[in-house]
Design a protein around this motif. Sequence first.
Motif, short mmCIF file in Angstrom:
data_model
loop_
_atom_site.label_atom_id
_atom_site.label_comp_id
_atom_site.label_asym_id
_atom_site.label_seq_id
_atom_site.Cartn_x
_atom_site.Cartn_y
_atom_site.Cartn_z
N ILE A 150 -2.96 4.87 -7.41
CA ILE A 150 -2.76 5.99 -6.49
C ILE A 150 -1.26 6.16 -6.29
O ILE A 150 -0.56 5.22 -5.94
CB ILE A 150 -3.42 5.69 -5.12
CG1 ILE A 150 -4.89 5.35 -5.32
CG2 ILE A 150 -3.28 6.87 -4.18
CD1 ILE A 150 -5.57 4.78 -4.09
N TYR A 151 -0.77 7.36 -6.53
CA TYR A 151 0.68 7.54 -6.51
C TYR A 151 1.19 8.14 -5.21
O TYR A 151 2.35 8.05 -4.89
CB TYR A 151 1.13 8.42 -7.69
CG TYR A 151 1.17 7.61 -8.95
CD1 TYR A 151 2.41 7.13 -9.43
CD2 TYR A 151 0.02 7.31 -9.66
CE1 TYR A 151 2.45 6.36 -10.57
CE2 TYR A 151 0.07 6.55 -10.80
CZ TYR A 151 1.28 6.06 -11.26
OH TYR A 151 1.34 5.31 -12.37
N ASN A 152 0.29 8.78 -4.46
CA ASN A 152 0.82 9.47 -3.28
C ASN A 152 0.23 8.92 -1.99
O ASN A 152 0.02 9.64 -1.04
CB ASN A 152 0.52 10.96 -3.38
CG ASN A 152 -0.97 11.19 -3.53
OD1 ASN A 152 -1.73 10.25 -3.75
ND2 ASN A 152 -1.39 12.44 -3.41
N ASN A 153 -0.05 7.60 -1.99
CA ASN A 153 -0.64 7.04 -0.78
C ASN A 153 0.38 7.03 0.35
O ASN A 153 1.51 6.61 0.18
CB ASN A 153 -1.14 5.62 -1.04
CG ASN A 153 -1.97 5.13 0.13
OD1 ASN A 153 -2.79 5.88 0.64
ND2 ASN A 153 -1.75 3.90 0.54
N ASN A 154 -0.06 7.49 1.53
CA ASN A 154 0.84 7.52 2.67
C ASN A 154 0.39 6.49 3.71
O ASN A 154 -0.59 6.70 4.39
CB ASN A 154 0.87 8.93 3.28
CG ASN A 154 1.91 9.00 4.38
OD1 ASN A 154 2.69 8.05 4.59
ND2 ASN A 154 1.92 10.10 5.11
N VAL A 155 1.12 5.38 3.78
CA VAL A 155 0.73 4.37 4.77
C VAL A 155 1.41 4.62 6.11
O VAL A 155 1.06 4.01 7.10
CB VAL A 155 1.09 2.94 4.33
CG1 VAL A 155 0.19 2.47 3.25
CG2 VAL A 155 2.55 2.85 3.98
N TRP B 143 -2.63 5.26 10.81
CA TRP B 143 -3.41 4.17 10.22
C TRP B 143 -2.54 2.98 9.87
O TRP B 143 -2.98 1.83 10.01
CB TRP B 143 -4.19 4.66 9.01
CG TRP B 143 -5.29 5.56 9.46
CD1 TRP B 143 -5.35 6.92 9.33
CD2 TRP B 143 -6.48 5.18 10.17
NE1 TRP B 143 -6.50 7.41 9.92
CE2 TRP B 143 -7.20 6.36 10.44
CE3 TRP B 143 -6.98 3.95 10.63
CZ2 TRP B 143 -8.41 6.35 11.13
CZ3 TRP B 143 -8.17 3.93 11.30
CH2 TRP B 143 -8.88 5.13 11.56
N THR C 168 -1.79 -0.16 -4.23
CA THR C 168 -2.12 1.26 -4.38
C THR C 168 -1.67 1.81 -5.73
O THR C 168 -2.42 2.46 -6.45
CB THR C 168 -1.48 2.07 -3.25
OG1 THR C 168 -0.20 1.52 -2.97
CG2 THR C 168 -2.33 2.02 -2.01
N ARG C 169 -0.42 1.52 -6.09
CA ARG C 169 0.11 2.16 -7.29
C ARG C 169 -0.28 1.43 -8.57
O ARG C 169 -0.75 2.05 -9.52
CB ARG C 169 1.63 2.23 -7.19
CG ARG C 169 2.24 2.93 -8.38
CD ARG C 169 3.63 3.36 -8.04
NE ARG C 169 4.25 4.02 -9.19
CZ ARG C 169 5.38 4.67 -9.11
NH1 ARG C 169 5.99 4.77 -7.95
NH2 ARG C 169 5.90 5.23 -10.18
N ARG D 121 4.00 3.96 -1.35
CA ARG D 121 4.11 4.74 -2.58
C ARG D 121 4.41 3.84 -3.77
O ARG D 121 3.95 4.09 -4.88
CB ARG D 121 5.19 5.80 -2.42
CG ARG D 121 4.69 6.93 -1.55
CD ARG D 121 5.53 8.17 -1.64
NE ARG D 121 5.11 9.06 -0.56
CZ ARG D 121 5.65 9.06 0.65
NH1 ARG D 121 6.68 8.27 0.91
NH2 ARG D 121 5.19 9.85 1.59
N PHE E 261 0.80 -1.23 0.00
CA PHE E 261 0.00 0.00 0.00
C PHE E 261 0.83 1.27 0.00
O PHE E 261 0.30 2.37 0.00
CB PHE E 261 -0.92 0.02 1.23
CG PHE E 261 -1.85 -1.14 1.29
CD1 PHE E 261 -2.97 -1.18 0.45
CD2 PHE E 261 -1.63 -2.20 2.16
CE1 PHE E 261 -3.83 -2.26 0.50
CE2 PHE E 261 -2.49 -3.27 2.19
CZ PHE E 261 -3.60 -3.31 1.36
#
Lengths: 571, 369
Positions: free
Chosen positions: A146-151, A155, A140-141, A135, A133
């Motif tokens: 989604i390119y800027n997911n911050n895991v 969370w 995610t990618r 970057r 999940f």
Amino acid sequence: MTTSQSARLERKKLMGDPIMVTTIVVLITFLTLFILYPLAILLVDSFIRDGAPTFSIFSEILALGSFRTAITNTLKVGFLVGILSTLIGLLFAYVEVYVKLNTRFIGGIFKLVSMLPVVSPPFVLSLSVIMLFGRQGIITRYILGIYNNNVYGFWGITLVQTLTFFPVCYMMLKGLLKNIDPSLEEAARDMGASRMKVFQTVTLPLMLPGLGNAFLVTFIESIADFANPMIIGGSYDTLATTIYLRITGAYDKQGAAAMAVVLLCITLAMFAVQKYYLEAKSTATLSGKASRERMLISDKSVKYPLTILCALLALFVLLMYVCVPFGALFTTWGRNFNLTTKWFAQVFTRYKGFRVFRDSFVLSLISAPITALLSMIISYLVVKRKFKAKGFIEAVSMLAMAVPGTVLGVGYIRGFAGGVFRTGFLQSFYGTGAILVIVFIVRSLPTGTRSGISALRQIDKSIEESAYDMGANSFKVFMTVTLPLIKDSFLSGLVTSFVRSITAISAIILLVTPSYLLITVQINEFAEKGSYGLACAFATILIVITYGSVLLMNLIIKYFGTSRKVKGGEE
Amino acid sequence: MAEKEKKGVKLEHISKIYKDPKTGRDFYAVKDADLEIKPGTFVTLLGPSGCGKTTTLRMIAGFESPDEGEIYLGGEPINELTPNKRDTAMVFQSYALLPHYNIFDNVAYGLKLRSLPKEEIVRKVTDILGLVGLEGMENRMTNQLSGGQQQRVALARALVLQPGVLLFDEPLSNLDAKLRVSMRTEIRRIQQEAGITAIYVTHDQSEAMAISDEIIIMERGVVAQIGSPTEVYYHPKSRFVADFIGEANFIDAKVLSGGERAQVEVLGEQLTVGNHTGLNAGDAAQLVIRPEAARLSDDGVLKGKVTLSTFMGSYQYYRIVLAGDEHEIQITDYNPIGRKTYQEGDDAALDFSAESVYIIPGTGAEAEE
């Protein structure tokens, strides 16, 4: 007047048993020196500066905004993780105990899920969450785009810890649910309650103390957890990581000691509530065995949704574990998915892999039998013998359960770096493999002791008394009667402590010196640096080792364990 | 079995104090017990649960330490010895066989600890298994045995050590009724053959009667009476003993004159009865009538009305309320054939001889408190 005679006689009888006296003295020394003393020194450190008592150290660290944030962060995560893990654990336990599962596949999944917390190194899930999940995350990618997911952060930690700890809740609640007498629920059904109503008015109220218990156990695990917040926390600091950084980054050992005291107070308070209030309550309401088999729910409207939900969750967890070996096999995670063995090769060629595994393996292998034997001896003394220091031995070995690894690590630094009480006594011990072995032992002792105590409580006291009566001394009784009867518990303690030691990180990372290379520390280092391929390669090998040990244990128990009933008394 | 010195056991003013877990207060589990058990005898500690009999036994074995007094085994004080150093062997209520050993190893356990030569161990174990009737079963595991067989192993294991005294802690309470009866005869036989001193704890009075040379009756930590089975049955010293051993009816009585045969007034009638506790004129007393000690007749001393009459096979069972008393008296009329059978509502009187009834101290009102 009167009672003094029996006290005197008991003392005399005890003294007539030199092996027993020596054992007790050695145990008390060990527990005092390696559990109580390091904690005491933390207290001394955080209240005394330049030889005078002071509150200034506490006011200094409390003035640090980062420390106050760490406290709230830790509690927030712990609270949410506690609730989520308990709920998911309850779901799994309920489905297993109440719902008719007719495929072996589903049964297998449940079994696997219950094994995971034993086998998995603490931070494996963090690695996989980042890889799935983050970057560069596959899901995610590459799937969702989604390119800027911050895991990283709240969370991330919550997700990882929930998935790591819910199996523990599942195992605890499963035991409780199995103890509910089905006739209670049948009576409610018979009086006209729907299934939902039965759950709300009978099952749930009976489970409440147990749920509270599970919640607190997870809460304690969560706030004591060091590895996951370290890897996936990002800038979201918890108490454990803050203490670690205080020592390794700010070199403020006294401040770290004071912080450790704060963390210890929180876990101790939780532990006290859990142990002395909830545990007693949950066993009191659910005493006794179920009178007969429960009619399992085969109603499709209940069965399918619940089973599917559990299966999905379990598969999700499994997916995370599968991720790790692939992380080690892909050329570059997130960019180049060609399979390669270069990471595994590098582990051994460039990063002293052989030495790393040897060090971890040997240290854990030394500590495992000592831990297993010690915990069986403690259990024997606690359950079967009466003597004055018994309460002390039991309390201190259980206390170790509530001490977070990080706190213990700081305690050892403060307590042994300059020798005991900074006198230089035992100073040479600091920085050796011996101190690591001791830490491994102390960390695994409570679980081993707990399992030993519950195994021994199953055994009729008069079996040991009879051996004693026939002329065996304490040592003989322990070796020829007690130990053979709790062989299973001993063997599983052996493997559990081996696995716990080889996957330990929180206390160890503060104490390890360059002369010892440990797998977990290496994984942590590479994960920190973002070298996921290497971290995964190390982790994969570690999982193989731990999984292999568990399989070996099951095999040993199968061939050498006691499968016979060892309960004395009525037939 | 080779002869070994039989040992006597002496308890000198033994007390044991426990803390009540609920109230936190100390209480005497055993109070000032003064006992002398002669070598080679079979003595039973008898009493209801909580009377201190098991505590006494465990103090002799060494599992508990007395708070007051001294215990002697064969003349030697043993207070300070641990259980493994005492010349006692115990048969436990739960048998307590070592579940990971077979029968042979269970019985040989104590002998191996004494480092006896192997051939001697084999010989002794074989002999003793023969004595308890388990020959040829050496290789069985304990969970392959019935309750009675497990009990025999437990007995063999204790006997083979030839202890100075053999201790039994309610050994038959986990067996079914029929087996209990045959096992107790067996235990008595084996004790006689082995010629060993035995102390036996039970709450079953018929077991105690059947098996012992001497019975020690305990009540709430205190020794109530010591005597042979006949003595405690025919000459109980207190209402508790009379009530606990067998069945008994109690009627308040006033002693008019003492002596071996006392004159008493009971429900307005003057009677001559036994007086083994030496009561004197004016003392409050209770007349004890065992149900089998009296019969119903038309013209006996104490008159009343029959309230229940049931045929029980070997006897006719009556309940009768005497004139001037509200309690029901139970009467068992054995072998009633050929005698008049009274029906419910009939008038009848109690008929007994002066030898078969007796007085003991106390009043019915005290006993009911």
